[in-house]
Write an enzyme that holds these catalytic residues in place. Structure first.
Site, PDB file in Angstrom:
ATOM      1  N   ARG A 131       0.818  -1.227   0.000  1.00 55.11           N
ATOM      2  CA  ARG A 131       0.000   0.000   0.000  1.00 55.11           C
ATOM      3  C   ARG A 131       0.841   1.261   0.000  1.00 55.11           C
ATOM      4  O   ARG A 131       0.395   2.309  -0.479  1.00 55.11           O
ATOM      5  CB  ARG A 131      -0.958  -0.003   1.194  1.00 55.11           C
ATOM      6  CG  ARG A 131      -2.024  -1.079   1.106  1.00 55.11           C
ATOM      7  CD  ARG A 131      -2.935  -1.059   2.327  1.00 55.11           C
ATOM      8  NE  ARG A 131      -3.882  -2.163   2.297  1.00 55.11           N
ATOM      9  CZ  ARG A 131      -5.195  -2.049   2.417  1.00 55.11           C
ATOM     10  NH1 ARG A 131      -5.722  -0.861   2.603  1.00 55.11           N
ATOM     11  NH2 ARG A 131      -5.977  -3.096   2.366  1.00 55.11           N
TER      12      ARG A 131
ATOM     13  N   GLU B 115       4.092 -12.650  14.183  1.00 53.53           N
ATOM     14  CA  GLU B 115       3.479 -13.348  15.312  1.00 53.53           C
ATOM     15  C   GLU B 115       3.733 -14.847  15.219  1.00 53.53           C
ATOM     16  O   GLU B 115       4.012 -15.507  16.214  1.00 53.53           O
ATOM     17  CB  GLU B 115       1.968 -13.074  15.342  1.00 53.53           C
ATOM     18  CG  GLU B 115       1.273 -13.641  16.575  1.00 53.53           C
ATOM     19  CD  GLU B 115      -0.195 -13.280  16.616  1.00 53.53           C
ATOM     20  OE1 GLU B 115      -0.868 -13.680  17.588  1.00 53.53           O
ATOM     21  OE2 GLU B 115      -0.675 -12.593  15.686  1.00 53.53           O
TER      22      GLU B 115
END
Length: 205
Positions: A94, A131
């Site tokens: 983005r 994570e």
């Protein structure tokens, strides 16, 4: 879950602004523009997983009267930096929507920071922890001149892992990172706590 209330924020000190080409945008004008930008950011509950409130900057791109306003604010905040960047870098994917707009206005090079295996030629890599597992960012070695002042651009700062990796990558290549320009910052995730460079958000939640 992030709060639904947004804070309009610009942390660039008017007294420390570098001289910019062309007329500078006034602080009141910037604030008015940011109010408009904030109203166009759409929120999606429970995406991409339960308990997450997703802030979508793509909703700005659907508004042809607001997208140029966002561009003007990004450029205005960049021109207030001291030193003014000699190069703009942005994160996959983005960030690629916004970084080139700034680079074109400032007439400086744009450097894409891409995921592993997406760039041809000799690259410099930086692995970082997610994570669950790891990821890797890369830039083309030929795209960086040692000592060049670089501003890093992305749409959103959350946990800060990818932005930290981008800073580490650029510094490994010999660049001087002067700051991180972000459209949306999710404050409660404290991503800026991982960063050693100034964070310049447009809208904070």
């Amino acid at each position: 879950m992030a709060s639904s209330n947004s804070t309009i924020f610009s942390n660039v000190d008017e007294t420390s602004c570098a001289a910019s080409a062309g007329p500078a945008m006034k602080e009141t004008e910037i604030a008015e523009h940011i109010q408009l930008i904030a109203k166009c950011i759409k929120s999606y509950p429970d995406f991409p997983k339960q308990g997450v409130l997703f802030r979508d900057v793509f909703s700005i791109l659907r508004e042809p009267k607001v997208f140029p306003v966002l561009r003007d604010v990004l450029v205005a905040l960049t021109k207030k930096l001291n030193p003014i960047p000699e190069c703009i870098a942005a994160l996959d994917a983005r960030g690629f929507l916004f970084g080139p707009l700034i680079a074109l206005e400032l007439k400086v090079p744009f450097i894409p920071i891409r995921k592993k295996g997406k760039l041809p030629g000799e690259v410099i890599s930086q692995t970082y922890t997610l994570e669950y597992g790891t990821d890797c960012l890369e830039i083309q070695k030929e795209s960086i001149t040692k000592g060049v002042n670089v501003l890093v651009v992305d749409d959103l700062l959350a946990t800060g892992g990818s932005m930290k990796a981008a800073i580490d990558l650029l510094e490994k290549a010999g660049a001087e990172v002067i700051g991180c320009l972000i459209i949306v910052e999710i404050m409660e995730l404290n991503g800026r706590g991982k960063l050693t460079k100034p964070v310049i958000p447009i809208v904070q939640y």
